[in-house]
Design an enzyme around this catalytic site. Sequence first.
Site, mmCIF file in Angstrom:
data_model
loop_
_atom_site.group_PDB
_atom_site.id
_atom_site.type_symbol
_atom_site.label_atom_id
_atom_site.label_comp_id
_atom_site.label_asym_id
_atom_site.label_seq_id
_atom_site.Cartn_x
_atom_site.Cartn_y
_atom_site.Cartn_z
ATOM 1 N N TYR A 15 -1.421 5.757 -5.219
ATOM 2 C CA TYR A 15 -2.372 6.956 -5.558
ATOM 3 C C TYR A 15 -1.419 7.711 -6.091
ATOM 4 O O TYR A 15 -0.348 8.535 -5.818
ATOM 5 C CB TYR A 15 -2.833 7.331 -4.299
ATOM 6 C CG TYR A 15 -3.875 6.618 -3.466
ATOM 7 C CD1 TYR A 15 -5.109 6.436 -3.878
ATOM 8 C CD2 TYR A 15 -3.347 5.790 -2.419
ATOM 9 C CE1 TYR A 15 -5.963 5.481 -3.143
ATOM 10 C CE2 TYR A 15 -4.307 4.861 -1.726
ATOM 11 C CZ TYR A 15 -5.506 4.765 -2.166
ATOM 12 O OH TYR A 15 -6.537 3.739 -1.611
ATOM 13 N N SER A 34 0.883 -1.107 0.157
ATOM 14 C CA SER A 34 0.049 -0.132 0.019
ATOM 15 C C SER A 34 0.817 1.218 -0.004
ATOM 16 O O SER A 34 1.914 1.513 0.734
ATOM 17 C CB SER A 34 -0.978 -0.102 1.234
ATOM 18 O OG SER A 34 -1.469 1.206 1.284
ATOM 19 N N HIS A 42 -13.492 -1.337 -3.694
ATOM 20 C CA HIS A 42 -12.723 -0.855 -2.501
ATOM 21 C C HIS A 42 -13.125 -1.774 -1.357
ATOM 22 O O HIS A 42 -13.153 -1.180 -0.537
ATOM 23 C CB HIS A 42 -12.435 0.545 -2.556
ATOM 24 C CG HIS A 42 -11.429 1.205 -2.054
ATOM 25 N ND1 HIS A 42 -10.405 2.019 -2.939
ATOM 26 C CD2 HIS A 42 -10.958 1.599 -0.668
ATOM 27 C CE1 HIS A 42 -9.387 2.201 -2.273
ATOM 28 N NE2 HIS A 42 -9.758 1.980 -0.972
ATOM 29 N N LYS A 54 -6.606 -0.182 -10.691
ATOM 30 C CA LYS A 54 -7.379 -0.873 -9.617
ATOM 31 C C LYS A 54 -8.809 0.121 -9.372
ATOM 32 O O LYS A 54 -8.569 1.263 -9.219
ATOM 33 C CB LYS A 54 -6.494 -0.895 -8.343
ATOM 34 C CG LYS A 54 -7.729 -1.682 -7.186
ATOM 35 C CD LYS A 54 -6.680 -1.824 -6.082
ATOM 36 C CE LYS A 54 -7.195 -2.418 -4.930
ATOM 37 N NZ LYS A 54 -8.367 -1.630 -4.137
ATOM 38 N N THR A 72 -4.497 2.909 -7.906
ATOM 39 C CA THR A 72 -5.845 3.045 -7.537
ATOM 40 C C THR A 72 -6.504 4.079 -7.744
ATOM 41 O O THR A 72 -5.936 5.297 -7.406
ATOM 42 C CB THR A 72 -5.864 2.793 -6.000
ATOM 43 O OG1 THR A 72 -5.210 1.317 -5.695
ATOM 44 C CG2 THR A 72 -7.237 2.868 -5.289
#
Length: 364
Positions: A142, A119, A261, A237, A168
Amino acid sequence: MGRDVKPPLTTIPPHVVAVEDYRTLAKERLSSMAQAYLHGGSGDEITLKANRQAFEQTAIIPRILRDLGEGNTRLELFGQSLAHPILAAPTAFHHLFHPEGEIATARGISALEGLMVVSTSATETLEDISRHCQNPPWFQLYIQPDKAATVALLRRAEAAGYHAIVVTADAPLHGLRNREQRAGFQLPPHIQPVNHPPAPAASESNDIFSSPLVRQAPTWDDLRWLRQQTSLPLILKGVMHPGDGLMAREAGMDGLIVSNHGGRTLDTVPATLTVLPAIREATGPDYPILIDGGIRRGSDVFKAIALGAQAVLVGRPIVDGLASAGAVGVAHILRILHAELALTMVFAGTPQLQDITPDTLQLS
């Protein structure tokens, strides 16, 4: 006064035989705020429940007397040879759940020859996590408002040996997570994301559209720009619509992840399993598609593959394993899912992943 929580286990009790058994163990070892963050969803949690229900309402039709002698769960994915199609989804703040954080997660996943998607909001540096991964991990990105910050993260991931970038795109804002709100969730001061710059300050206005996060939210143009910045595989994603699947392919994405999500952003969107077939049809038979959301059994992995996915990502169960018993718990979660997948393939008469086709299912 908060309730006492138990310390992580060092061995797994013999009665723990399924992924859901770990939820009870994790709850005993987490604060009420950490539980709300991990197990909660958005709004009334309708999508959170729907993800699970979609798998429960899909039946497997077994075939008999098949030759299973060459059976295995191996696959090739973006040039990586993997022992099984069960990946660890990107989940944030692992130090909230275990003292060793993402390092324990990486060790547990590596023990089962798994693949970790790290992440952006990890609580260990992306470099340290990579060093504990047997298979080169993927980095979840991100896109930052500052393009220089985005490129800096990319370069760090490339230098640290990450194999792919997972972009994402479905969470420009924090979801309306009422369970977290009721629990008063806040990150403890000593637990913070260490890899990305601070988020823009929240707007004082009641107008959501005036928020810096909304005004600077990425677009398809940013995705095309990102494609020019790296030669690593890019995987988008958050795709839930066939049209977005097509646009991802046209924008140069090497694959996509069908994801809502985990039911944590917008409530009442469909379960991921139910939209997977249309996205597969739109993007064609050879375009790499993965899926997450609600996977709790190896038979769920089978169903996702039958409907068009090459692999799945598992989020909450991995963290339940981490909270319960650190690396040992994470490894056991993967061992359970892998064994269940292989057992399902045997009973269904599908010795290899490519044998798992839509006609192995009965849809409700």
